[in-house]
Design a protein around this motif. Structure first.
Motif, PDB file in Angstrom:
ATOM      1  N   GLN A  20       0.829  -1.206   0.000  1.00  0.00           N
ATOM      2  CA  GLN A  20       0.000   0.000   0.000  1.00  0.00           C
ATOM      3  C   GLN A  20       0.863   1.256   0.000  1.00  0.00           C
ATOM      4  N   GLU A 253      -8.814   3.221   6.168  1.00  0.00           N
ATOM      5  CA  GLU A 253      -9.087   1.796   6.327  1.00  0.00           C
ATOM      6  C   GLU A 253     -10.315   1.590   7.203  1.00  0.00           C
ATOM      7  N   GLN A 255     -12.690   3.923   7.724  1.00  0.00           N
ATOM      8  CA  GLN A 255     -13.887   4.464   7.069  1.00  0.00           C
ATOM      9  C   GLN A 255     -14.429   3.504   6.015  1.00  0.00           C
ATOM     10  N   ALA A 256     -13.506   2.792   5.338  1.00  0.00           N
ATOM     11  CA  ALA A 256     -13.940   1.843   4.318  1.00  0.00           C
ATOM     12  C   ALA A 256     -14.551   0.603   4.952  1.00  0.00           C
ATOM     13  N   GLY A 257     -14.323   0.403   6.245  1.00  0.00           N
ATOM     14  CA  GLY A 257     -14.851  -0.772   6.920  1.00  0.00           C
ATOM     15  C   GLY A 257     -13.891  -1.949   6.946  1.00  0.00           C
ATOM     16  N   CYS A 258     -12.662  -1.737   6.389  1.00  0.00           N
ATOM     17  CA  CYS A 258     -11.691  -2.833   6.352  1.00  0.00           C
ATOM     18  C   CYS A 258     -11.283  -3.277   7.751  1.00  0.00           C
ATOM     19  N   GLN A 260     -13.027  -3.063  10.479  1.00  0.00           N
ATOM     20  CA  GLN A 260     -14.110  -3.819  11.097  1.00  0.00           C
ATOM     21  C   GLN A 260     -14.148  -5.229  10.527  1.00  0.00           C
ATOM     22  N   ARG A 261     -13.913  -5.344   9.236  1.00  0.00           N
ATOM     23  CA  ARG A 261     -13.898  -6.676   8.615  1.00  0.00           C
ATOM     24  C   ARG A 261     -12.796  -7.519   9.252  1.00  0.00           C
ATOM     25  N   LEU A 262     -11.616  -6.871   9.438  1.00  0.00           N
ATOM     26  CA  LEU A 262     -10.510  -7.595  10.052  1.00  0.00           C
ATOM     27  C   LEU A 262     -10.840  -8.032  11.469  1.00  0.00           C
ATOM     28  N   LYS A 428     -17.227   2.967  13.595  1.00  0.00           N
ATOM     29  CA  LYS A 428     -16.834   3.994  12.633  1.00  0.00           C
ATOM     30  C   LYS A 428     -16.838   5.351  13.268  1.00  0.00           C
TER      31      LYS A 428
END
Ligand SMILES: Nc1ncnc2c1ncn2[C@@H]1O[C@H](COP(=O)(O)OP(=O)(O)OP(=O)(O)O)[C@@H](O)[C@H]1O
Ligand SMILES: [Mg+2]
Lengths: 428, 316
Positions: A20, A253, A255-258, A260-262, A428
Motif C-alpha cells: 500500500q 481503512e 472508514q472503508a470498513g476494512c 471492522q472486517r478484520l 466507525k
C-alpha cells in the motif's frame, strides 16, 4: 500452532502495508523527498552560521573626511581581515554623513565608518594633554561612527565594532609612541615612523584567546557544523512526519470498513497493529539511512561540510530504533482518535510541527530563552535531538544517550497502550 | 441438522449517547443449514445485531452462541467458523482483487497452497478471474460487491452473515449473488441474510424474522408470516369515484361483512370469510353504478405484513 499462524498473519500484514505504501505516491514524497530536501537545504543554507568566519564577506565603506593616518590605519586594519572587504571609492569630502547613512539604511552598504575632519589632530592633542597630566579638554571633539545595515546580524555587527575598536586602540598606541619619542627628544624621521608602524602592526598582544569546544562527552573530533545539526534534526522531523501517512491510511481503512472486517476475523488486534508498526518502522530506518548518506555524500558535493558519523554506531542504532518506535506508536495513537483522513492530516501535521518547533528542530534550543528550553522537554523530538547531538556533536557513546533512549521507549509504550485501548472497540 | 447455528437470548445493545437501544432484547434461534432472512427498515438494528454476532460489538446484556460456542468466551474459534459480508464494501483500493483476497484469506487463517487454491476458487466463483490483477479502486461498484462477497466465505465458514450485500448493484450482479448463496446453502452453509428489500428475502429465505426498532416483531416461515398478515381477512377495493354514503351503508349490512372503512376511493372490508362475502359486495357496487378499478385480498407480500404490524412502510 496458534503462534505460527499469528506470525504468518503478521508477515502477510507487513507485506500488505508495504504494498500500500509503495503505491501511495504522496506518502512517498512526504516520507522521503521532503526530509531529504530539508537536510540538503538546511545543511547548505546554515553552513556559514556554524563556521567561525565561513565564506562571508562583509563590504565596509570608509569615509575619510580627515585624510590622515587614522583613515589609512583603519583601512589597513579591515583589509587584513578576510571577513571584510574595504571600499574607499567614495572620496572624503564628496560624501556627507547623511547620504552615507541613507545608503547603509537601505542596505546598499553593509557597514560604513565615518571619520570626521580633525580626528587625528584631536587625538594627538588629547594624548599630549594626558601625558602632561591635564584632565579633560577633549569634549566636543568630533566622533568616529560605525553605521550598520539594519538587517545585519547581531554577531556581524559585533565583529565590525570589535575590529574597529581594536584598530582605534592600535592608532592610539602608535600616537602614544610618537609622543613618547618626542618627549624623549627623539626626532621622528620617516624611517622611524615606518619602523614604529611595522612594530605596532606586527606586534601581537601578550595574550590572545578564542573560544574552543569543551567537548565534554568524549574525544573532540566532530565540528558542530551545519550538517552535523541538520541531518539529525531533519531526519527526526521526517521520521515523525510519518504520523500523517500512517494515520491517514488507518482512518481510510476504518472508514472503508476494512478494519471492522478484520476485527470480525480470527486475527488478534496486536497482529493488525504490529503489521503497521513493523512496516512503518522499516520505512523509518530506510529514511534515516538515506539522510545519513545524504549528509556524507550529497551535501559535500554541493559545497557543504561532510557529515561525520562518529564512533558510536550502536548508540546511533539505539537512537534510531527508539525514535522510530516513538513516532510509529504516536502515529497509531493519533490514528485511533482521528475519525477522518482530514482530521488525521490536520492533527498529525500540526502536532508534528509543534513537537518540532518545541524540540529545537527549526530553532536550535540553545537560542531559546530559558522558559522555552524548559518547555521543550515535553517534546519527544527534543529528546531525540538531544540524543543525536550527544553522539554527533558531543561525541558521546551509548552511556550518554540512555536517558533519551529510555524516554522515547516509554513514550512509545504509552502511545501504543493508548491506541490499543481505543481500538479494542472499533466502530466507525 | 437440528443443532442451532445461532442461539441468542435477551440481547441488548445501546450506543453511547442515544436514548433508545439499537437492539432492545432479541431472542433468536436459527437452525444449522437454514437460509434465514432478517428484514427491517433503515435503523432497525440489523447491522448492530450482525456486529454482535460476529464479535465486533460487545452486547450490553444477553447471551450469544454461534456454532454452539459462546462468542464472548471463545471469540477467535467462533470467528474462525463464521464468515461476514459487511454492509460497506470494505476492500483495500490500492491492492488488486487477488491481493485483497490473499490478504483477507491470510487473516482468516489460510496459507500456502491452500490459500492460493482458495483465492483462485474465489476469483472463479465471483467471475473476477479476468480482473485478478486489477487494482480494486478501478473496479465498478458491482464487481467490488462481488469481491467483497466472496471474501466472506473464502475460508468455507459454517455460518455466513450477510449485511445488505446487494445494495447499489444491478440486477445481473444481484442474481449472481443469489445464485452463489443458494449454492453455498445447498452445500450446508447456514446463511443469515439481512435486507430491507422484501423481494429478495421473499425469494431467498425459507425462514424470516422482521426486525423493527431493535425488536423482532414477527418470525417464522414465509408462509406463516404471510398468512399471519392475511388472517385479518382484509379486502381492499379501489373504485373510480368516491363511494356514496348510501352504498357504504348497504355494504355494512351485507352478510359476512364485519367492518367497513372508507378513505377516499379506497374501501377496506374486514370479513371472517371474505370469499363468501365478496360476491354480494361486488353485485351491490355494480347495482349502485360504482366502477371497481382494483381488488386485493390477503397480505400478498412482506411489505403489507410490515405495514400491518407497524403501521409504517418498510422504506419510509
Ligand atoms: N456507531 C453508532 N453510534 C451511535 N448510534 C448508532 C451507531 N450505529 C448505529 N447507530 C444507531 O443504532 C440504530 C440501529 O442502527 P443499525 O445500523 O444497526 O441499523 P440497520 O438496521 O443496519 O440500518 P440500515 O438498514 O440503515 O443499515 C440506528 O438508530 C442508528 O442510528
Ligand atoms: Mg445496516
Amino acid at each position: 500452532m496458534a503462534n505460527w499462524t499469528n506470525l504468518h498473519k503478521l508477515a502477510a500484514s507487513v507485506s500488505k502495508e508495504a504494498r500500500q505504501i509503495t503505491r501511495d505516491r504522496e506518502a512517498l514524497l512526504l516520507l522521503f523527498a521532503m526530509p531529504l530536501l530539508f537536510v540538503l537545504i538546511m545543511s547548505l543554507a546554515m553552513r556559514d552560521a556554524f563556521r567561525e568566519k565561513g565564506g562571508v564577506v562583509l563590504p565596509i565603506i570608509v569615509v575619510d573626511n580627515d585624510r590622515s593616518t587614522v583613515g589609512s590605519s583603519i583601512v589597513d586594519a579591515f583589509s587584513a581581515l578576510p571577513a571584510f572587504k574595504v571600499d574607499t571609492a567614495i572620496e572624503g569630502g564628496a560624501t556627507d554623513e547623511r547620504s552615507v547613512r541613507a545608503d547603509v539604511a537601505s542596505g546598499k552598504h553593509k557597514f560604513a565608518v565615518i571619520i570626521p575632519e580633525g580626528t587625528d589632530k584631536n587625538a594627538r592633542r588629547r594624548i599630549q594633554r594626558q601625558l602632561r597630566f591635564v584632565k579633560g579638554g577633549t569634549d566636543g571633539a568630533p566622533e568616529i561612527r560605525l553605521l550598520a545595515d539594519p538587517a545585519m546580524r547581531f554577531d556581524y555587527r559585533n565583529l565590525a565594532s570589535t575590529n574597529l575598536n581594536r584598530a582605534l586602540q592600535a592608532i592610539e598606541n602608535r600616537l602614544l609612541w610618537e609622543e613618547f619619542a618626542a618627549l624623549a627628544g627623539m626626532k621622528m624621521t620617516p624611517e622611524r615612523r615606518q619602523a614604529a608602524k611595522e612594530i605596532l602592526t606586527g606586534n601581537r598582544p601578550f595574550a590572545e584567546v578564542s573560544a574552543e569546544d569543551a567537548a565534554a562527552l568524549g574525544r573532540k573530533e566532530a565540528m558542530p557544523t551545519a550538517v552535523q545539526q541538520s541531518v539529525p534534526s531533519w531526519s527526526l522531523f521526517g521520521v515523525f512526519f510519518l504520523v500523517i501517512p500512517l494515520s491517514v491510511a488507518f482512518t481510510k481503512e476504518r472508514q472503508a470498513g476494512c478494519l471492522q472486517r478484520l476485527r470480525s476475523m480470527p486475527t488478534p488486534l496486536w497482529v493488525v497493529m504490529a503489521g503497521k508498526a513493523v512496516s512503518y518502522f522499516i520505512i523509518n530506518q530506510i529514511q534515516f539511512a538515506l539522510m545519513i548518506l545524504m549528509g556524507i555524500y550529497a551535501v559535500p558535493l554541493l559545497g557543504g561540510d561532510r557529515f561525520a558519523f562518529g564512533h558510536a554506531p550502536l548508540a546511533v542504532a539505539m537512537m534510531s530504533v527508539a525514535v522510530s518506535l516513538a513516532a510509529v506508536n504516536y502515529g497509531l495513537a493519533a490514528a485511533a482518535y482521528c475519525k477522518t483522513a482530514e482530521q488525521a492530516t490536520t492533527f498529525g501535521g500540526a502536532s508534528v510541527l509543534i513537537f518540532g518547533a518545541l524540540g529545537g528542530i527549526m530553532v536550535p534550543k540553545f537560542l531559546m530563552p530559558p522558559v522555552m528550553q524548559r518547555l521543550s522537554a515535553v517534546s519527544p523530538m527534543s529528546w531525540g535531538l538531544d540524543g543525536y547531538l550527544n553522539i554527533f556533536v558531543r561525541n558521546g557513546t551509548v552511556r550518554d544517550i540512555l536517558p533519551q533512549f529510555a524516554g522515547l521507549v516509554c513514550f512509545a509504550v504509552i502511545s501504543a497502550a493508548i491506541a490499543a485501548l481505543k481500538l479494542r472497540n472499533i466502530q466507525k | 441438522m437440528n443443532e442451532a447455528a445461532v442461539d441468542i437470548t435477551g440481547l441488548v445493545k445501546s450506543y453511547p449517547g442515544s436514548e433508545s437501544p439499537a437492539v432492545a432484547g432479541i431472542d433468536l434461534r436459527v437452525k444449522a443449514g437454514a437460509f434465514f432472512g432478517l428484514l427491517g427498515p433503515n435503523g432497525a438494528g440489523k447491522t448492530t445485531l450482525i456486529s454482535m454476532m460476529c464479535g465486533l460489538l460487545r452486547p450490553d446484556a444477553g447471551s450469544l452462541r454461534m456454532a454452539g460456542m459462546d462468542i464472548a468466551a471463545r471469540p477467535n474459534e467462533v470467528k474462525q467458523r463464521i464468515g461476514v459480508v459487511p454492509q460497506d464494501i470494505a476492500l483495500y483500493p490500492t491492492l488488486t482483487a487477488r491481493e485483497n483476497l490473499a490478504y483477507f484469506g491470510g487473516m482468516l487463517g489460510l496459507s500456502g497452497a491452500r490459500l492460493r487454491e482458495r483465492v483462485n476458487w474465489a476469483l472463479e466463483t465471483a467471475r473476477l478471474a479476468q480482473y485478478a490483477g486489477v487494482r480494486v479502486e478501478v473496479l465498478s461498484g458491482g464487481l467490488k460487491r462481488r469481491l467483497s462477497l466472496v471474501i466472506g466465505f473464502i475460508h468455507e465458514p459454517e455460518i455466513l452473515l450477510l449485511d445488505e450485500p446487494t445494495v447499489g448493484i444491478d440486477p445481473h450482479s444481484r442474481l449472481f449473488i443469489y445464485e452463489s448463496l443458494r449454492a453455498m446453502n445447498a452445500a450446508g452453509m447456514t446463511i443469515i441474510y439481512t435486507s430491507h428489500y422484501m423481494e429478495e428475502v421473499e425469494g431467498l429465505c425459507r425462514e424470516i424474522a422482521i426486525i423493527d426498532q431493535g425488536r423482532i416483531i414477527a418470525r417464522g416461515s414465509l408462509d406463516d408470516i404471510l398468512a399471519g398478515g392475511a388472517g385479518t381477512g382484509a379486502v381492499e377495493i379501489r373504485s373510480g369515484e368516491a363511494l356514496p354514503d348510501g352504498t357504504l351503508e348497504r355494504i355494512t349490512r351485507l352478510p359476512g361483512v364485519r367492518d367497513v372503512e372508507r378513505s377516499g376511493k379506497l374501501l377496506r372490508l374486514a370479513s371472517d370469510s371474505p370469499m363468501d362475502a365478496l360476491p354480494g359486495v361486488l353485485a351491490l357496487l355494480r347495482r349502485d353504478g360504482v366502477k371497481v378499478l382494483s381488488l386485493s385480498h390477503g397480505a400478498a407480500n412482506l411489505e403489507e405484513v410490515f405495514l400491518t404490524l407497524t403501521g409504517r412502510g418498510l422504506r419510509e
